[in-house]
Design a protein around this motif. Sequence first.
Motif, short mmCIF file in Angstrom:
data_model
loop_
_atom_site.label_atom_id
_atom_site.label_comp_id
_atom_site.label_asym_id
_atom_site.label_seq_id
_atom_site.Cartn_x
_atom_site.Cartn_y
_atom_site.Cartn_z
N ALA A 39 0.85 -1.19 0.00
CA ALA A 39 0.00 0.00 0.00
C ALA A 39 0.88 1.24 0.00
O ALA A 39 2.04 1.21 0.44
CB ALA A 39 -0.93 0.01 1.22
N SER B 243 -7.83 -1.47 3.98
CA SER B 243 -8.11 -1.12 2.59
C SER B 243 -8.50 -2.35 1.78
O SER B 243 -9.36 -2.26 0.89
CB SER B 243 -6.88 -0.44 1.97
OG SER B 243 -5.75 -1.30 2.06
N ASN C 292 -5.09 2.32 4.41
CA ASN C 292 -3.89 1.62 3.93
C ASN C 292 -2.88 1.36 5.03
O ASN C 292 -1.94 0.58 4.82
CB ASN C 292 -3.22 2.44 2.82
CG ASN C 292 -4.03 2.44 1.55
OD1 ASN C 292 -4.87 1.58 1.36
ND2 ASN C 292 -3.79 3.40 0.67
#
Length: 798
Positions: free
Chosen positions: A31, A116, A158
Amino acid sequence: MPFSNQPSVDANTTQSLPILQERYALRRCMAETALGKLYWAQDLKQQQSNGEQANVLAFTLLPALAQDPVFEQVLGHVLPAYQKPTLGMPHITDDGKSADGTRWLVMRNNGGMLLSERLTELDDRGMPLPEALELLDGISHLFANQRPDGVFGYLEPNAILLNDKSPCLLTAPVAAALRMSYNNNSSERTRQTLRSGYISPEVLLGDTPTPEDDTFSIACLAYHLLQGSAPFGKHSTLEATVRNAAPSSIRKLRPDTWAALQQGLNLKRTARQKTPTALLNTLQRKQQKKLLLPLAGLVAAGAVALTTYQLLSSWSNAPEEPAATRTTELELTPPDTDTARNTTESAALINEEAVPPALAQESVAAATERRREEATKEEAANEAAAAEAANQTKLAASKNLRNLQAQAADAILQGKLLSNNPDNPAALDYLRQAIEIEPDNAQTQTLLAQLINQQHAEAETLLNTGKLDEASTLLHSADRLITEFTLADSLKRQVSLESALGQAQRKQALAPEPETPETPATTAATITAPEPTPDTNAPTADTDNLTRAREAIDYGNLSRGDDRSDSAIAYLSPLLEKTPNHPEALALLEKVVDAQQEAASTHLRKRDTEKARTALNDSQTLIGKYQLDKRVEAQIALEKRYRETLAMGIFTPGTEPEAPPAVAVKPEKPAEPEPVAPTPVTNNLSATPPVAAPVIAPDQERENPEAAAAAAAAAANNAPVEVRISPDVPVRSAATELPPVQLDNPAVAPQPVPTPSVTFEVPATDADNNGNTFTLDVPNLIEVPLDTIRDSLPPADR
């Protein structure tokens, strides 16, 4: 599970992958966050029980943060607090800096998945509200462990790892160091501009985080969990602020629940709930209210079932008939032999319970089965009654909705749009009640659009008759309704009428004499939409508006007009309303925005923050209304400069604090000329005592305030930079308290000394025979005329 202990890359390809400190091989970028990148990596010097390399998590910091010396020092003092396992926080096992300047942290891999990735699994229905609130509540509880004020500020999906125990904030050490570095040097440092769709706009611009910023991040996560999509799409929250964007409503939420969540999503810090806990508590209370009606139905059904059970139990436990009655009945029936024998045997047993006859047992089983069937029928009847009641309630609500819509339609036809009297409701009151019943009803939205159109028509009539104050009040009311109900289709006409109103007000203000009764109608006719004309004249009108807009831009009348012309926006708005994608009009509009941004930049250079804020507001309004995406980045850069200027504490011209009094000595012709002997150049980096800063006379400061402020700023920049760590943050030495940390900046000497200067002695002529010196190339200091120096020299030998 993205962080499982199973390697995804063959060990033979290790040499071709990036390696940190010749030990940690980066396998896959998991991420990207606002503060850096998160990688799944392998420790080449440590193996698991199965012989494979151990899996770890690696985080590489944003390059701008890695190059910040103040942040680097603070991070060094923060990391020891994360080098031991803590619930909800990453366990840092190693850190360092690569030769190319990459600053990295290595964390233990405890397994789980990123939030996420959980969000990508949701569809447009989102997550149920109770489940989402439970997840968000677990995340918000981690904020209390953040130092120094229990504020995180940089929350993103994230960077949140979900596992069986508790969510983990992977960027916690980086966020803590960034908060502390901002707290220690609020005015001396250049703050980084970040990008994220979940962090508040204020924090993205470099402001120190507050609890309201965590409220915004929690609200963004709640929106994504419930709706299945990010609140501002692919745009960052800072870009959404420049565009004046707003998230669409969540249909499955009640209006009061959506209002609470919408408050948390507000792009202005002061409008949000004070803390994330306050937001979650409000959502929880709204959810409980939503469940009251089903819960009441269940309680009622339970009461009915309990009553039925008690009634059936009373029937089964009915008292037996008296013995005399049974004897009489037996005597009336002649008994047979078997019955007499059973009776005799039963009578022979004393104080013992007799076994019921077979015929009585069958009767009890039949009665029990009959009661069970009756209970089943009654339960089915209760369910049918509950369903019928719910259906009746739904029909009543639908009927009430239709009645409210009919009343609102009649009120709109009668022109009764708004009312301040509760006893005499108007169309808006009926429509608000209808929205409470069903927020997204198409008929209600149509009636709202009709109401706004009616207001616009009345405002246009008032403009034509010259009643500008009444038109302004009506347009203000329409603007509030458009914002409240998100009626984007009515926005263009609203902008056009507001522009026409502004032109009329300026012309009325510039009129030398009161206008005659016929004048307002004539004036209004020139500013409102022209009467329908043949198509052959349309290009002429458009060309005339474009020409006038160019002239207004040349005059500098961008959003406000004067006696030479109206504003450029006033000419371009009607043209863009008729043709939204008109290329020449859009080009001129971008030119107007460029001029406004240039004006804001000029005011910021002069440190006039009030005028700069006005220019930025004007450009931001145009960027949001007309979707000028190409000007967003420049607007964000100017917003950052504006905040940095405010943080420097520089005053607008005319409000500077007075400098200490000083006496300016004017050099005159000396009585006894002496040769000028220049003194040696002073080195600022030497160990000599610091030299006093040059004194600026008050009259010089008034004549040239910009140079005076620049000199003051230059003197302030030579001061040492201190980094202070909060007392409750663990440091490397737990036995002693952390003293202030001196910034290791090679460009600044340990001693606070001024800029190198060359000082010349000039003979003084005052009574005290004081030395009068001057310094070269330093702003706002006295310059000695060349004639004075020439006259002070001794005569040349001939």
